[in-house]
Write a protein that holds these residues in place. Structure first.
Motif, PDB file in Angstrom:
ATOM      1  N   LEU A 108      56.958  31.732  71.194  1.00 44.40           N
ATOM      2  CA  LEU A 108      56.106  31.756  69.935  1.00 44.40           C
ATOM      3  C   LEU A 108      57.185  32.048  68.731  1.00 44.40           C
ATOM      4  O   LEU A 108      57.077  31.492  67.546  1.00 44.40           O
ATOM      5  N   LYS A 109      58.154  32.911  68.893  1.00 41.77           N
ATOM      6  CA  LYS A 109      59.306  33.316  68.059  1.00 41.77           C
ATOM      7  C   LYS A 109      59.986  32.106  67.644  1.00 41.77           C
ATOM      8  O   LYS A 109      60.569  31.908  66.268  1.00 41.77           O
ATOM      9  N   ARG A 110      60.265  31.049  68.554  1.00 41.86           N
ATOM     10  CA  ARG A 110      61.141  30.010  68.329  1.00 41.86           C
ATOM     11  C   ARG A 110      60.229  28.930  67.784  1.00 41.86           C
ATOM     12  O   ARG A 110      60.560  27.698  67.735  1.00 41.86           O
ATOM     13  N   GLU A 165      65.489  40.288  75.892  1.00 41.48           N
ATOM     14  CA  GLU A 165      66.955  39.833  76.145  1.00 41.48           C
ATOM     15  C   GLU A 165      66.925  38.634  77.126  1.00 41.48           C
ATOM     16  O   GLU A 165      67.562  37.723  77.073  1.00 41.48           O
ATOM     17  N   VAL A 166      66.297  39.036  78.372  1.00 42.47           N
ATOM     18  CA  VAL A 166      66.264  38.021  79.464  1.00 42.47           C
ATOM     19  C   VAL A 166      65.685  36.670  78.919  1.00 42.47           C
ATOM     20  O   VAL A 166      66.338  35.541  78.807  1.00 42.47           O
ATOM     21  N   ALA A 167      64.602  36.688  78.015  1.00 41.91           N
ATOM     22  CA  ALA A 167      63.766  35.611  77.654  1.00 41.91           C
ATOM     23  C   ALA A 167      64.606  34.689  76.406  1.00 41.91           C
ATOM     24  O   ALA A 167      64.671  33.736  76.611  1.00 41.91           O
ATOM     25  N   GLU A 168      65.373  35.539  75.786  1.00 44.17           N
ATOM     26  CA  GLU A 168      66.053  34.944  74.771  1.00 44.17           C
ATOM     27  C   GLU A 168      67.236  34.196  75.369  1.00 44.17           C
ATOM     28  O   GLU A 168      67.656  33.103  74.993  1.00 44.17           O
ATOM     29  N   VAL A 182      67.781  26.608  77.677  1.00 42.29           N
ATOM     30  CA  VAL A 182      66.818  25.596  77.541  1.00 42.29           C
ATOM     31  C   VAL A 182      67.050  24.655  76.522  1.00 42.29           C
ATOM     32  O   VAL A 182      67.273  23.418  76.749  1.00 42.29           O
ATOM     33  N   GLU A 183      67.280  25.199  75.299  1.00 37.60           N
ATOM     34  CA  GLU A 183      67.637  24.226  74.147  1.00 37.60           C
ATOM     35  C   GLU A 183      68.824  23.626  74.422  1.00 37.60           C
ATOM     36  O   GLU A 183      69.311  22.795  73.480  1.00 37.60           O
ATOM     37  N   VAL A 202      70.836  29.105  84.469  1.00 32.38           N
ATOM     38  CA  VAL A 202      71.189  30.460  83.509  1.00 32.38           C
ATOM     39  C   VAL A 202      71.559  31.625  84.457  1.00 32.38           C
ATOM     40  O   VAL A 202      70.595  32.138  84.673  1.00 32.38           O
ATOM     41  N   LEU A 203      72.829  32.169  84.076  1.00 33.77           N
ATOM     42  CA  LEU A 203      73.046  33.487  84.838  1.00 33.77           C
ATOM     43  C   LEU A 203      72.821  34.547  83.729  1.00 33.77           C
ATOM     44  O   LEU A 203      73.865  34.588  82.806  1.00 33.77           O
ATOM     45  N   VAL A 204      72.045  35.448  83.686  1.00 28.92           N
ATOM     46  CA  VAL A 204      71.585  36.332  82.550  1.00 28.92           C
ATOM     47  C   VAL A 204      72.598  37.480  82.275  1.00 28.92           C
ATOM     48  O   VAL A 204      72.950  37.570  81.125  1.00 28.92           O
TER      49      VAL A 204
END
Length: 233
Positions: free
Chosen positions: A27-29, A191-194, A200-201, A207-209
């Motif tokens: 949602l933030k994006r 932090e993980v989600a961002e 993705v974008e 993705v290795l977090v």
């Protein structure tokens, strides 16, 4: 690569923990709508978030979800369970349940939403794995995440012709209720989600977090003894 702005997304297990962080980050994006699932969903205050019931171990509920959420272009395959106990001593029913949710449940979601993503332009399938996909010592949970990783790698090949970006995500312990009892450093779910949505974008396939996960993947080329993860039993 998939743009998040104005997209419609689905996050399984999206009302708590890491899934909730993904919903908020989407949602933030600028996502227009985010479906979030739970076995027993609760209503929320944000009209952009649509709670829906889902039990990934029940094929009928997965099929029903795909019919209700037929407008999605981003699917975050996040729902999972963690049953403690070593492989030789854990209740076998818990081992089976772990695989039914973390492996077969995730595959059910991918199979149900593959045609939905194709109809909506390809989109993205984001599969949440773990550092324990590669690390010994995490019993059924680690084994299930290793199997899920393998499935994701095959789905990436199978979904490529329809233009779906398949993203495998590996991370250490996020600071959620699931791993609250494990005495290890933890990463903020936000932090993980961002970090994942950045990938993705940017068109990432994996993705290795965190740094611990990057070190673990690098260790795959070394001796198997180097792949043990201490999780503080």
């Amino acid at each position: 690569m998939v743009a998040i702005g104005n997209s419609v997304a689905l996050v399984t297990g999206g009302q708590r923990g890491l899934g909730k962080a993904f919903a908020e980050a989407l949602l933030k994006r600028g996502a227009a709508k985010v479906y979030v699932t739970a076995r027993r969903p609760v209503p929320g205050d944000d009209p952009r978030i649509v709670p829906l019931p889902l039990d990934v171990t029940e094929p009928d509920t997965v099929s029903a979800l795909a019919e209700l959420a037929s407008d999605v272009s981003v699917v975050v395959n996040n729902a999972g369970v963690l049953h403690p106990g070593p492989l030789l001593k854990a209740d076998m029913a818990d081992v089976v349940a772990t695989f039914d949710t973390n492996v077969f449940g995730a595959l059910r979601v991918a199979r149900a939403f593959a045609p939905v993503l194709a109809a909506n332009g390809g989109g993205a399938l984001v599969d949440i794995h773990s550092i324990l996909s590669w690390g010994a010592g995490a019993a059924a949970y680690g084994a299930s995440k290793a199997a899920f990783w393998s499935i994701t790698n095959s789905l990436r090949v199978e979904l490529a012709p329809q233009g779906t970006q398949v993203v495998g995500v590996h991370l250490g312990f996020a600071d959620t209720d699931m791993v609250a009892a494990i005495p290890a450093p933890k990463i903020s779910p936000a932090e993980v989600a961002e970090t994942v949505l950045d990938g993705v974008e940017e068109g990432a396939r994996e993705v290795l977090v965190d740094e611990a996960t990057k070190r673990m993947k690098a260790a795959l080329s070394g001796p198997v003894e180097g792949l043990t993860v201490a999780i503080g039993r």
